[in-house]
Enzyme design. Structure first.
Site, PDB file in Angstrom:
ATOM      1  N   GLU A  77     -36.416  -5.310  -6.629  1.00  0.00           N
ATOM      2  CA  GLU A  77     -37.260  -4.413  -5.829  1.00  0.00           C
ATOM      3  C   GLU A  77     -37.679  -3.234  -6.701  1.00  0.00           C
ATOM      4  O   GLU A  77     -36.844  -2.607  -7.371  1.00  0.00           O
ATOM      5  CB  GLU A  77     -36.519  -3.892  -4.588  1.00  0.00           C
ATOM      6  CG  GLU A  77     -37.439  -2.959  -3.794  1.00  0.00           C
ATOM      7  CD  GLU A  77     -36.886  -2.503  -2.454  1.00  0.00           C
ATOM      8  OE1 GLU A  77     -35.745  -2.867  -2.113  1.00  0.00           O
ATOM      9  OE2 GLU A  77     -37.613  -1.750  -1.776  1.00  0.00           O
ATOM     10  N   GLU A 102     -35.276   2.486  -8.986  1.00  0.00           N
ATOM     11  CA  GLU A 102     -35.826   3.718  -8.406  1.00  0.00           C
ATOM     12  C   GLU A 102     -35.499   4.845  -9.378  1.00  0.00           C
ATOM     13  O   GLU A 102     -34.423   4.855  -9.982  1.00  0.00           O
ATOM     14  CB  GLU A 102     -35.210   3.976  -7.019  1.00  0.00           C
ATOM     15  CG  GLU A 102     -35.639   5.249  -6.320  1.00  0.00           C
ATOM     16  CD  GLU A 102     -37.147   5.431  -6.212  1.00  0.00           C
ATOM     17  OE1 GLU A 102     -37.802   4.681  -5.485  1.00  0.00           O
ATOM     18  OE2 GLU A 102     -37.687   6.358  -6.869  1.00  0.00           O
ATOM     19  N   ASP A 152     -46.560   3.988  -4.251  1.00  0.00           N
ATOM     20  CA  ASP A 152     -47.372   5.210  -4.151  1.00  0.00           C
ATOM     21  C   ASP A 152     -48.849   4.834  -4.195  1.00  0.00           C
ATOM     22  O   ASP A 152     -49.291   4.189  -5.146  1.00  0.00           O
ATOM     23  CB  ASP A 152     -47.036   6.151  -5.309  1.00  0.00           C
ATOM     24  CG  ASP A 152     -45.598   6.623  -5.242  1.00  0.00           C
ATOM     25  OD1 ASP A 152     -45.253   7.337  -4.283  1.00  0.00           O
ATOM     26  OD2 ASP A 152     -44.807   6.260  -6.136  1.00  0.00           O
ATOM     27  N   LYS A 156     -56.172   9.787  -4.968  1.00  0.00           N
ATOM     28  CA  LYS A 156     -57.329  10.339  -5.700  1.00  0.00           C
ATOM     29  C   LYS A 156     -57.802   9.359  -6.765  1.00  0.00           C
ATOM     30  O   LYS A 156     -56.981   8.777  -7.480  1.00  0.00           O
ATOM     31  CB  LYS A 156     -56.918  11.645  -6.392  1.00  0.00           C
ATOM     32  CG  LYS A 156     -56.644  12.770  -5.417  1.00  0.00           C
ATOM     33  CD  LYS A 156     -56.218  14.006  -6.176  1.00  0.00           C
ATOM     34  CE  LYS A 156     -55.733  15.055  -5.196  1.00  0.00           C
ATOM     35  NZ  LYS A 156     -54.931  16.082  -5.870  1.00  0.00           N
ATOM     36  N   LYS A 224     -38.982   3.849   9.535  1.00  0.00           N
ATOM     37  CA  LYS A 224     -39.322   4.827  10.577  1.00  0.00           C
ATOM     38  C   LYS A 224     -40.752   5.355  10.395  1.00  0.00           C
ATOM     39  O   LYS A 224     -41.447   5.600  11.362  1.00  0.00           O
ATOM     40  CB  LYS A 224     -38.281   5.953  10.654  1.00  0.00           C
ATOM     41  CG  LYS A 224     -38.157   6.802   9.449  1.00  0.00           C
ATOM     42  CD  LYS A 224     -37.124   7.891   9.665  1.00  0.00           C
ATOM     43  CE  LYS A 224     -37.089   8.752   8.441  1.00  0.00           C
ATOM     44  NZ  LYS A 224     -35.900   9.135   7.889  1.00  0.00           N
ATOM     45  N   PHE A 225     -41.206   5.443   9.143  1.00  0.00           N
ATOM     46  CA  PHE A 225     -42.586   5.884   8.894  1.00  0.00           C
ATOM     47  C   PHE A 225     -43.558   4.867   9.470  1.00  0.00           C
ATOM     48  O   PHE A 225     -44.577   5.201  10.062  1.00  0.00           O
ATOM     49  CB  PHE A 225     -42.843   6.004   7.392  1.00  0.00           C
ATOM     50  CG  PHE A 225     -42.026   7.055   6.739  1.00  0.00           C
ATOM     51  CD1 PHE A 225     -42.326   8.401   6.898  1.00  0.00           C
ATOM     52  CD2 PHE A 225     -40.944   6.710   5.958  1.00  0.00           C
ATOM     53  CE1 PHE A 225     -41.562   9.379   6.300  1.00  0.00           C
ATOM     54  CE2 PHE A 225     -40.169   7.681   5.352  1.00  0.00           C
ATOM     55  CZ  PHE A 225     -40.474   9.011   5.527  1.00  0.00           C
TER      56      PHE A 225
HETATM   57  C1  LIG Z   1     -44.014   5.826  -1.597  1.00  0.00           C
HETATM   58  S1  LIG Z   1     -42.392   5.530  -2.104  1.00  0.00           S
HETATM   59  C2  LIG Z   1     -41.901   4.133  -1.110  1.00  0.00           C
HETATM   60  C3  LIG Z   1     -40.428   3.967  -1.060  1.00  0.00           C
HETATM   61  C4  LIG Z   1     -39.898   2.770  -0.282  1.00  0.00           C
HETATM   62  N1  LIG Z   1     -40.252   1.511  -0.890  1.00  0.00           N
HETATM   63  C5  LIG Z   1     -40.306   2.811   1.164  1.00  0.00           C
HETATM   64  O1  LIG Z   1     -40.925   1.847   1.625  1.00  0.00           O
HETATM   65  O2  LIG Z   1     -40.021   3.806   1.836  1.00  0.00           O
HETATM   66  C6  LIG Z   1     -42.616   4.809  -3.714  1.00  0.00           C
HETATM   67  C7  LIG Z   1     -41.353   4.912  -4.542  1.00  0.00           C
HETATM   68  O3  LIG Z   1     -41.539   4.186  -5.744  1.00  0.00           O
HETATM   69  C8  LIG Z   1     -40.868   4.875  -6.782  1.00  0.00           C
HETATM   70  N2  LIG Z   1     -41.490   4.439  -8.043  1.00  0.00           N
HETATM   71  C9  LIG Z   1     -42.796   4.510  -8.388  1.00  0.00           C
HETATM   72  N3  LIG Z   1     -43.006   3.980  -9.605  1.00  0.00           N
HETATM   73  C10 LIG Z   1     -41.787   3.544 -10.031  1.00  0.00           C
HETATM   74  C11 LIG Z   1     -41.364   2.911 -11.226  1.00  0.00           C
HETATM   75  N4  LIG Z   1     -42.232   2.615 -12.207  1.00  0.00           N
HETATM   76  N5  LIG Z   1     -40.055   2.610 -11.354  1.00  0.00           N
HETATM   77  C12 LIG Z   1     -39.166   2.915 -10.366  1.00  0.00           C
HETATM   78  N6  LIG Z   1     -39.518   3.518  -9.203  1.00  0.00           N
HETATM   79  C13 LIG Z   1     -40.817   3.825  -9.052  1.00  0.00           C
HETATM   80  C14 LIG Z   1     -41.073   6.343  -6.467  1.00  0.00           C
HETATM   81  O4  LIG Z   1     -40.082   7.155  -7.057  1.00  0.00           O
HETATM   82  C15 LIG Z   1     -40.980   6.328  -4.933  1.00  0.00           C
HETATM   83  O5  LIG Z   1     -39.669   6.602  -4.500  1.00  0.00           O
END
Ligand SMILES: C[S@@+](CC[C@H](N)C(=O)[O-])C[C@H]1O[C@@H](n2cnc3c(N)ncnc32)[C@H](O)[C@@H]1O
Length: 244
Positions: A77, A102, A152, A156, A224-225
């Site tokens: 994941e 993460e 993410d 933008k 929850k989101f």
């Molecule tokens: C918008 S959050 C979504 C978190 C989770 N999957 C959820 O559904 O709630 C995206 C997460 O991906 C992590 N992330 C983004 N790019 C990453 C990378 N290259 N390696 C590890 N984590 C990453 C960010 O730190 C962030 O916590």
């Protein structure tokens, strides 16, 4: 998860400084290190459970059989956030081993806490950039699946280059999937869903399991989101592709 749920960098955050730097980074990162307080419970979990469940980042292939003490399908994941879905899925699928990447320390602490609270054994964490983990630690054709939930969206336009789901990364991910392995992405940002659909459809070694977007597979719990988003009438798009 609504797009408002994600705080994205503004004009004067470190991203822009980094871009303006005379010493640009080797690669464009898909994340920024968010500030965030680690709670006492998370700190305790990091200290007590980290040594057993957090695997050090290394530039050698990971031997998952010896990490988990068994031979089982392995799912990677990327970006588990606070790890709620990760912990639930690991409990739902005890016959599968999970590796979660993460970079956000409070998230790592939160997932460790869940591992401790629920006695989860089929899950390990790598607190490092998943792109580099993929480069060095994951063997070709070794994964049964890859989960990328709510990456993410980088709304933008000038930040779109930071989106995780782009053709080169998808080709790399596909090369790490065993034949028949799956790549499951979910997003609540429709333009990103369209981009993901296009990029995955263009990867010749992957086949869509649905005409376009997939039904949410039963193993992915609603966050929850997402529940809040559904109440507000926002959409969520799941995409599930299989390796030929
Ligand atoms: C918008 S959050 C979504 C978190 C989770 N999957 C959820 O559904 O709630 C995206 C997460 O991906 C992590 N992330 C983004 N790019 C990453 C990378 N290259 N390696 C590890 N984590 C990453 C960010 O730190 C962030 O916590």
């Amino acid at each position: 998860m609504s797009d408002q749920a994600h705080t994205e960098p503004t004009a004067h955050d470190p991203l822009d400084t980094e871009e303006a730097s005379p010493f640009p980074r080797r690669t464009i990162r898909t994340f920024v290190m968010r500030a965030g307080r680690t709670t006492e419970g998370q700190e305790r979990a990091l200290k007590n459970l980290g040594p057993r469940f957090v695997l050090p980042y290394q530039t050698q292939l990971l031997d998952t059989d010896s990490v988990f003490g068994r031979t089982a399908p392995v799912v990677l994941e990327i970006g588990f956030g606070m790890g709620d879905a990760t912990a639930k899925i690991a409990q739902t699928l005890p016959e599968v081993d999970f590796i979660g990447c993460e970079v956000h320390e409070p998230g790592v602490g939160a997932l460790l806490k869940q591992i401790g609270d629920h006695g989860i054994t089929n899950l390990r964490i790598i607190q490092h950039d998943a792109v580099e983990v993929l480069d060095h630690m994951i063997a070709p054709a070794s994964l049964a699946g890859v989960h990328i939930f709510f990456p993410d969206p980088w709304h933008k336009k000038r930040h779109h280059k930071r989106r995780l789901i782009q053709a080169p990364l998808v080709a790399h991910l596909a090369s790490r999937l065993a034949p028949g392995g799956y790549l499951h992405c979910a997003t609540d940002w429709e333009p990103y869903a369209q981009q993901i659909l296009e990029v995955l459809s263009n990867e010749a070694s992957l086949v869509n399991t649905a005409p376009d977007y997939a039904e949410k597979p039963a193993y992915r719990p609603l966050t929850k989101f997402e529940n809040r988003g559904i109440r507000l009438g926002h959409g969520v798009w799941d995409l599930v592709f299989r390796k030929r």
